[in-house]
Design a protein around this motif. Structure first.
Motif, PDB file in Angstrom:
ATOM      1  N   SER A   3       0.837  -1.203   0.000  1.00 50.25           N
ATOM      2  CA  SER A   3       0.000   0.000   0.000  1.00 50.25           C
ATOM      3  C   SER A   3       0.868   1.248   0.000  1.00 50.25           C
ATOM      4  CB  SER A   3      -0.953   0.000   1.195  1.00 50.25           C
ATOM      5  OG  SER A   3      -0.223   0.062   2.396  1.00 50.25           O
ATOM      6  N   HIS A   4       0.253   2.361  -0.372  1.00 46.14           N
ATOM      7  CA  HIS A   4       0.917   3.649  -0.458  1.00 46.14           C
ATOM      8  C   HIS A   4       0.073   4.673   0.294  1.00 46.14           C
ATOM      9  CE1 HIS A   4       3.435   2.054  -3.712  1.00 46.14           C
ATOM     10  NE2 HIS A   4       2.340   1.405  -4.042  1.00 46.14           N
ATOM     11  N   THR A   5       0.710   5.548   1.036  1.00 50.14           N
ATOM     12  CA  THR A   5      -0.012   6.556   1.807  1.00 50.14           C
ATOM     13  C   THR A   5      -0.368   7.743   0.916  1.00 50.14           C
ATOM     14  OG1 THR A   5       1.147   5.918   3.819  1.00 50.14           O
ATOM     15  CG2 THR A   5       0.080   8.086   3.823  1.00 50.14           C
ATOM     16  N   ARG A   6      -1.618   8.152   1.001  1.00 54.70           N
ATOM     17  CA  ARG A   6      -2.121   9.336   0.321  1.00 54.70           C
ATOM     18  C   ARG A   6      -2.973  10.111   1.317  1.00 54.70           C
ATOM     19  NH1 ARG A   6       1.236   7.792  -2.564  1.00 54.70           N
ATOM     20  NH2 ARG A   6       1.159   7.367  -4.794  1.00 54.70           N
ATOM     21  N   LYS A   7      -3.442  11.272   0.914  1.00 51.61           N
ATOM     22  CA  LYS A   7      -4.353  12.085   1.728  1.00 51.61           C
ATOM     23  C   LYS A   7      -5.772  11.913   1.208  1.00 51.61           C
ATOM     24  CE  LYS A   7      -1.397  14.279   4.391  1.00 51.61           C
ATOM     25  NZ  LYS A   7      -1.380  14.037   5.827  1.00 51.61           N
ATOM     26  N   ASP A  64      -1.997  13.215  -3.372  1.00 46.29           N
ATOM     27  CA  ASP A  64      -0.771  13.348  -2.590  1.00 46.29           C
ATOM     28  C   ASP A  64      -0.887  14.561  -1.667  1.00 46.29           C
ATOM     29  OD1 ASP A  64       0.001  15.718  -4.067  1.00 46.29           O
ATOM     30  OD2 ASP A  64       0.789  14.412  -5.630  1.00 46.29           O
ATOM     31  N   ASP A  91      -4.850  10.660   6.631  1.00 43.26           N
ATOM     32  CA  ASP A  91      -3.921   9.793   5.920  1.00 43.26           C
ATOM     33  C   ASP A  91      -4.642   8.484   5.636  1.00 43.26           C
ATOM     34  OD1 ASP A  91      -1.723  11.514   5.913  1.00 43.26           O
ATOM     35  OD2 ASP A  91      -1.066  10.828   7.882  1.00 43.26           O
ATOM     36  N   ILE A  92      -4.514   7.998   4.417  1.00 42.55           N
ATOM     37  CA  ILE A  92      -5.119   6.726   4.046  1.00 42.55           C
ATOM     38  C   ILE A  92      -4.097   5.900   3.282  1.00 42.55           C
ATOM     39  CG2 ILE A  92      -7.477   7.646   3.972  1.00 42.55           C
ATOM     40  CD1 ILE A  92      -7.208   7.642   0.873  1.00 42.55           C
ATOM     41  N   ASP A  93      -4.331   4.604   3.210  1.00 40.53           N
ATOM     42  CA  ASP A  93      -3.512   3.707   2.410  1.00 40.53           C
ATOM     43  C   ASP A  93      -4.296   3.311   1.173  1.00 40.53           C
ATOM     44  OD1 ASP A  93      -1.394   3.679   4.217  1.00 40.53           O
ATOM     45  OD2 ASP A  93      -2.273   2.043   5.368  1.00 40.53           O
ATOM     46  N   SER A  97      -1.596   3.115  -6.343  1.00 40.13           N
ATOM     47  CA  SER A  97      -1.070   4.467  -6.186  1.00 40.13           C
ATOM     48  C   SER A  97      -1.062   5.266  -7.469  1.00 40.13           C
ATOM     49  CB  SER A  97       0.341   4.422  -5.595  1.00 40.13           C
ATOM     50  OG  SER A  97       1.224   3.758  -6.475  1.00 40.13           O
TER      51      SER A  97
END
Length: 100
Positions: A3-7, A64, A91-93, A97
């Motif tokens: 997973s990748h962190t995004r807003k 982002d 913050d979400i995963d 991405s």
């Protein structure tokens, strides 16, 4: 599963602003958004969508941190003083991405 962190930027505001805000979101480089109807009560009273002028929308943008910051700053500067609007970020995963 990686997973990748995004807003997740959430905007709750007056229905009348939808078209304008969508153009702003696109211009500020978000890849997309989701809009739903919203009802509730806050400092500006009850927003029950009983008629179109009293409706609210909820706009969610996954992006982002830089894009979320740009949208937030622009909305605060141009809309906070004159419209019922709240913004919040989390913050979400995300799993894909490249879509955000």
């Amino acid at each position: 599963m990686h997973s990748h962190t995004r807003k997740l930027l959430t905007v709750i505001t007056e229905t009348a602003l939808e078209g304008t805000l969508v153009r702003d979101i696109d211009r500020l480089n978000a890849h997309g958004y989701t809009i739903t109807d919203a009802r509730g009560k806050g400092s500006r009273g009850v927003r029950d969508a009983g008629w179109e002028a009293s409706g609210n929308i909820r706009i969610e943008v996954v992006c982002d941190a830089e894009t979320a910051g740009a949208i937030t700053a622009y909305f605060q500067e141009h809309y906070y003083d004159d419209y019922a609007m709240i913004l919040f970020m989390s913050d979400i995963d995300v799993l894909r991405s490249e879509k955000f």
